[in-house]
Design a protein around this motif. Sequence first.
Motif, short mmCIF file in Angstrom:
data_model
loop_
_atom_site.label_atom_id
_atom_site.label_comp_id
_atom_site.label_asym_id
_atom_site.label_seq_id
_atom_site.Cartn_x
_atom_site.Cartn_y
_atom_site.Cartn_z
N LEU A 62 0.83 -1.20 0.00
CA LEU A 62 0.00 0.00 0.00
C LEU A 62 0.87 1.26 0.00
CD1 LEU A 62 -2.75 -1.11 2.55
CD2 LEU A 62 -2.98 -0.92 0.07
N ASP A 63 1.96 1.21 0.74
CA ASP A 63 2.89 2.35 0.74
C ASP A 63 3.42 2.59 -0.68
OD1 ASP A 63 2.62 2.88 3.45
OD2 ASP A 63 4.35 1.65 4.01
N ALA A 64 3.78 1.51 -1.36
CA ALA A 64 4.29 1.65 -2.73
C ALA A 64 3.20 2.18 -3.67
CB ALA A 64 4.82 0.30 -3.23
N ALA A 65 1.98 1.67 -3.49
CA ALA A 65 0.89 2.07 -4.37
C ALA A 65 0.52 3.54 -4.19
CB ALA A 65 -0.33 1.19 -4.10
N LEU A 66 0.67 4.06 -2.97
CA LEU A 66 0.28 5.43 -2.68
C LEU A 66 1.41 6.44 -2.89
CD1 LEU A 66 -1.96 4.69 0.39
CD2 LEU A 66 -2.68 6.04 -1.58
N ALA A 67 2.56 5.98 -3.30
CA ALA A 67 3.68 6.90 -3.53
C ALA A 67 3.32 7.90 -4.63
CB ALA A 67 4.92 6.11 -3.93
N GLY A 68 3.42 9.19 -4.29
CA GLY A 68 3.15 10.23 -5.27
C GLY A 68 1.68 10.50 -5.53
N ILE A 69 0.81 9.92 -4.73
CA ILE A 69 -0.64 10.06 -4.93
C ILE A 69 -1.17 11.25 -4.13
CG2 ILE A 69 -2.88 8.98 -4.50
CD1 ILE A 69 -1.39 7.83 -6.92
N ASP A 70 -1.99 12.07 -4.76
CA ASP A 70 -2.62 13.21 -4.09
C ASP A 70 -3.99 12.86 -3.51
OD1 ASP A 70 -0.55 15.12 -4.86
OD2 ASP A 70 -1.36 14.92 -6.89
N ARG A 71 -4.76 12.08 -4.29
CA ARG A 71 -6.14 11.79 -3.88
C ARG A 71 -6.41 10.29 -4.02
NH1 ARG A 71 -10.16 16.78 -5.34
NH2 ARG A 71 -8.77 18.43 -4.60
N LEU A 72 -7.21 9.78 -3.07
CA LEU A 72 -7.49 8.34 -3.01
C LEU A 72 -8.99 8.10 -3.11
CD1 LEU A 72 -6.74 5.35 -2.40
CD2 LEU A 72 -6.86 5.94 0.04
N LEU A 73 -9.41 7.41 -4.16
CA LEU A 73 -10.78 6.91 -4.24
C LEU A 73 -10.77 5.52 -3.65
CD1 LEU A 73 -13.68 7.00 -4.94
CD2 LEU A 73 -13.13 6.52 -7.33
N PHE A 74 -11.21 5.45 -2.40
CA PHE A 74 -11.10 4.25 -1.57
C PHE A 74 -12.41 3.47 -1.69
CE2 PHE A 74 -10.42 2.99 3.22
CZ PHE A 74 -10.40 1.65 2.86
N ILE A 75 -12.40 2.50 -2.60
CA ILE A 75 -13.56 1.63 -2.78
C ILE A 75 -13.47 0.50 -1.77
CG2 ILE A 75 -14.71 0.04 -4.37
CD1 ILE A 75 -13.84 1.91 -6.64
N SER A 76 -14.50 0.36 -0.97
CA SER A 76 -14.45 -0.61 0.12
C SER A 76 -14.17 -2.02 -0.39
CB SER A 76 -15.77 -0.59 0.91
OG SER A 76 -16.87 -0.84 0.06
N GLN A 86 -8.38 -4.61 7.21
CA GLN A 86 -7.91 -4.26 5.86
C GLN A 86 -8.02 -2.76 5.63
OE1 GLN A 86 -10.37 -6.61 3.30
NE2 GLN A 86 -9.07 -8.44 3.45
N HIS A 87 -9.17 -2.20 5.96
CA HIS A 87 -9.39 -0.77 5.71
C HIS A 87 -8.51 0.09 6.61
CE1 HIS A 87 -13.68 -1.37 3.82
NE2 HIS A 87 -12.72 -1.97 3.14
N GLN A 88 -8.24 -0.37 7.82
CA GLN A 88 -7.33 0.37 8.69
C GLN A 88 -5.94 0.45 8.05
OE1 GLN A 88 -8.19 1.79 11.98
NE2 GLN A 88 -6.37 2.91 11.27
N ASN A 89 -5.52 -0.62 7.40
CA ASN A 89 -4.23 -0.60 6.69
C ASN A 89 -4.21 0.47 5.61
OD1 ASN A 89 -3.14 -2.72 8.19
ND2 ASN A 89 -3.68 -4.29 6.69
N VAL A 90 -5.32 0.60 4.88
CA VAL A 90 -5.39 1.62 3.82
C VAL A 90 -5.34 3.02 4.42
CG1 VAL A 90 -6.78 2.53 1.93
CG2 VAL A 90 -6.71 0.06 2.33
N VAL A 91 -6.10 3.23 5.48
CA VAL A 91 -6.11 4.54 6.13
C VAL A 91 -4.72 4.89 6.64
CG1 VAL A 91 -7.01 5.85 8.10
CG2 VAL A 91 -8.56 4.44 6.71
N ASP A 92 -4.06 3.94 7.30
CA ASP A 92 -2.72 4.20 7.83
C ASP A 92 -1.73 4.53 6.72
OD1 ASP A 92 -3.72 3.65 10.35
OD2 ASP A 92 -2.91 1.61 10.45
N ALA A 93 -1.83 3.81 5.61
CA ALA A 93 -0.92 4.07 4.48
C ALA A 93 -1.19 5.44 3.87
CB ALA A 93 -1.07 2.97 3.42
N ALA A 94 -2.48 5.83 3.82
CA ALA A 94 -2.81 7.15 3.28
C ALA A 94 -2.26 8.26 4.16
CB ALA A 94 -4.33 7.28 3.14
N VAL A 95 -2.27 8.03 5.48
CA VAL A 95 -1.66 9.00 6.41
C VAL A 95 -0.16 9.11 6.13
CG1 VAL A 95 -1.08 9.45 8.81
CG2 VAL A 95 -3.39 8.69 8.22
N ARG A 96 0.51 7.95 6.02
CA ARG A 96 1.96 7.97 5.75
C ARG A 96 2.29 8.67 4.43
NH1 ARG A 96 1.40 2.70 8.00
NH2 ARG A 96 1.39 1.70 5.93
#
Length: 286
Positions: A62-76, A86-96
Amino acid sequence: MTSILVTGATGHLGRLAIDALLARGVAPADIAALVRDRAKADDLAERGIDVRVGSFEDPASLDAALAGIDRLLFISGSEVGQRVAQHQNVVDAAVRAGVELVAYTSIVRADTSPLGLADEHRATEQALADSGLPHALLRNSWYIENYTAQVPQHLEHGVVLGAAGEGRVSAATRADYAEAAAAVITSEDQAGQVYELGGDSAFTLGEYAAALSEQSGTPVAYRDLSVQDYAAALVGAGVPEGYAQALASGDDGLKHGALLVETGDLSRLIGRPTTPLADALRSALA
């Protein structure tokens, strides 16, 4: 240029969301697609979308996927019962990653909904609130495709089974919800917005059966069952026990108004009326 990552990009809603982003003029190079299986995303890559392989269970991916990303369309995620972690992992990665805006696909009135399916969405909404991430909530009612996907069985047996009584559901097509998601994730001043999304014209399952009869020319009736009998019928048709119970519980919620939406948010976001049931049925029959 704003880069947008779409999760679940090879799923039904994810693909439609990418189509909607492209239709809004977002350049393919500014769209990234999070997928589990790159082989299923060859068509996205061919369109110039940046395909990134990762999993909600794998924080490093998730960290690699979010590199350089400004906005996240988070489909459950689709794995009911696993989604809180699973969703907590996404939220944490988006914070990082320092994401500027997250738009999350939740369920209608997640904060008060009696539906069992709402529990994981409620937890995810809380995780987003606790994270401090700027975010918008896309609280979707049912997909019309929940019903139209069963059209062959409905026509074969001449009956629609359910436990919804005279409850009305504000179902809309996945494409309508995808357009709304694209509108929100590409717009300004969305942080803190909560959208209760559903079709303009709610219907009962009896009205669905009547509309199917009219469009198909084949008589189809609605048979209302108890929640227990409906769950048993689903299991008998091959639906796994846990999912059958969730669907039957969903009908019970529908019966008591849990999936009725009268805000008009969806049609306002997409700038047109939502797709009528008759049109969705014609597409399914075609």
